[in-house]
Design a protein around this motif. Structure first.
Motif, mmCIF file in Angstrom:
data_model
loop_
_atom_site.group_PDB
_atom_site.id
_atom_site.type_symbol
_atom_site.label_atom_id
_atom_site.label_comp_id
_atom_site.label_asym_id
_atom_site.label_seq_id
_atom_site.Cartn_x
_atom_site.Cartn_y
_atom_site.Cartn_z
ATOM 1 N N GLN A 159 0.838 -1.199 0.000
ATOM 2 C CA GLN A 159 0.000 0.000 0.000
ATOM 3 C C GLN A 159 0.874 1.251 0.000
ATOM 4 O O GLN A 159 1.947 1.255 0.595
ATOM 5 N N SER A 176 7.450 -6.462 -3.228
ATOM 6 C CA SER A 176 6.473 -5.463 -3.660
ATOM 7 C C SER A 176 7.059 -4.365 -4.536
ATOM 8 O O SER A 176 6.648 -4.186 -5.669
ATOM 9 N N THR A 232 8.740 -0.708 -11.310
ATOM 10 C CA THR A 232 7.622 -0.017 -10.667
ATOM 11 C C THR A 232 7.887 1.483 -10.746
ATOM 12 O O THR A 232 9.024 1.922 -10.891
ATOM 13 N N THR A 254 2.473 3.220 -10.153
ATOM 14 C CA THR A 254 2.286 1.835 -9.726
ATOM 15 C C THR A 254 3.497 1.435 -8.888
ATOM 16 O O THR A 254 4.421 0.784 -9.362
ATOM 17 N N GLU A 265 2.545 -5.824 -7.541
ATOM 18 C CA GLU A 265 1.279 -6.558 -7.515
ATOM 19 C C GLU A 265 0.211 -5.878 -8.368
ATOM 20 O O GLU A 265 -0.755 -6.528 -8.790
ATOM 21 N N SER A 266 0.373 -4.573 -8.636
ATOM 22 C CA SER A 266 -0.631 -3.818 -9.391
ATOM 23 C C SER A 266 -0.246 -3.576 -10.846
ATOM 24 O O SER A 266 -0.990 -2.914 -11.571
ATOM 25 N N THR A 317 0.035 -3.941 -14.743
ATOM 26 C CA THR A 317 -0.854 -4.529 -15.737
ATOM 27 C C THR A 317 -0.154 -4.578 -17.085
ATOM 28 O O THR A 317 0.701 -3.752 -17.398
ATOM 29 N N ARG A 352 -3.737 -8.492 -15.681
ATOM 30 C CA ARG A 352 -2.864 -8.488 -14.516
ATOM 31 C C ARG A 352 -1.524 -9.128 -14.865
ATOM 32 O O ARG A 352 -1.480 -10.242 -15.394
#
Length: 348
Positions: free
Chosen positions: A183, A213, A243, A247, A251-252, A254, A260
């Motif tokens: 998060q 992450s 990343t 993003t 995990e997010s 695309t 995904r």
């Protein structure tokens, strides 16, 4: 039992930057030994030689630590795949294999605990008792087989991380405690990530930091804040994926078609070995004492990172020598470089 290394974890950490290599689960899934989805390390019992070989490759690439593959090897996850009756057998075998290979190169051996998916911040006492028991049984077996320290990683909750640390302390084990920053800004139980690390440092963790992450670019700003906030060693084990601010966690991510990417379509986002090597230099310059890699990491990344930090590893014997390539090594023929790029300018 006799330890592979004569130096303790604390002594080794004081010597300078340690290199950690993880990503076992992702790499073994790519090789066909672990099922994506549950990601339970059944390979330990089913194909132990495959795990032994990956340990050996990480060791040859320059890793200072063999991490026992007990990530997701706790009671709840084994129950999901119908193998909870083999819990002790699997955990003990994982530590034994790590010890076998560590002895080949004088590496340290780390026990491993992780997020259990059993912790509930709305019911911390009851759920915490379940988590504590899972950690206790895993680490009791690990101590019996012989480990130098524990990596308690991919923590999403401060409450769960503190339980893991308490169990390590019960067993007199140094602990590296790292959070997965899925998060933006805060843990799942609403703690700022820097404050979360400070709480674990104050509670007695030997090392605090982040793993998984986030890729290097989105983990680095957090590391800069953490380095200024605590006075103990810090750890960083990013994923080798691109990343960004939009993003920050892989995990997010695309795909171009909107599907995904996580966890088994991440190849278009992968960092090269050169990019991970450059990040390793940046992390060490910042003062990160435990520099590693997480899901997606492979031996070629680790070797490049170790070499970027000034080391010559056993695997360096086979580091690229593109000047000997029949096309790329021919200065008069630049057509291949036009396609492949100028490798001579890439970070070493």
């Amino acid at each position: 039992m006799t330890r592979p290394s004569s130096r303790t974890f604390t002594e080794r950490l004081a010597d300078g930057v340690m290199i950690g290599a993880e990503g076992y689960v992702f790499e073994l899934e790519r090789r066909g030994y672990i099922k994506a989805g549950p990601f339970v390390p059944e390979v330990i019992l089913d194909e132990p030689e495959a795990l032994r070989q990956l340990h050996r490759e990480f060791l040859r690439a320059g890793a200072d630590v063999m991490v026992a593959l007990t990530y997701y090897a706790h009671r709840q996850k084994l129950k999901d795949v119908g193998r909870d009756g083999q819990l002790e057998e699997l955990n003990r075998a994982a530590v034994r294999i790590a010890n076998e290979v560590a002895a080949e190169g004088g590496a340290l051996v780390a026990g491993n605990i992780c997020n259990t998916w059993s912790y509930d911040p709305a019911n911390p006492v009851a759920s915490g008792a379940v988590v504590r028991e899972q950690y206790r049984e895993q680490l009791t077996w690990a101590v019996d087989e012989g480990i130098d320290f524990v990596i308690a990683e991919t923590n999403d909750f401060v409450g769960e991380a503190l339980i893991g640390l308490e169990v390590c302390q019960e067993l007199n084990l140094p602990a590296v405690v790292t959070f997965a920053s899925v998060q933006p800004g805060k843990t799942y139980d609403d703690h700022d990530y820097i404050d979360a690390c400070k709480r674990l440092a104050d509670a007695g963790a030997s090392v605090v930091g982040f793993n998984c992450s986030r890729g290097p670019e989105t983990m680095q700003p957090m590391l800069e804040k953490l380095r200024a906030a605590v006075d103990i060693p810090i750890a960083a084990q990013p994923v080798p994926y691109r990343t960004d601010a939009a993003t920050p966690a892989f995990e997010s991510l695309t795909s171009a078609g909107g599907g995904r990417a996580f966890p088994i379509a991440l190849e278009p986002f992968a960092h090269t070995r050169f990019e991970m090597a450059e990040w390793a230099r940046r992390a060490a310059d910042l003062g990160v004492q435990y520099v590693g890699i997480c899901c997606g990491g492979a031996p070629h990344h680790v070797r490049a990172m170790a070499e970027a930090l000034g080391r010559t590893t056993p695997a360096s014997r086979y580091s690229p020598a593109l000047d000997l390539h029949p096309v790329l090594g021919t200065p008069a023929d630049t057509s291949a470089q036009g396609v492949m790029g100028d490798w001579s300018a890439a970070p070493v």
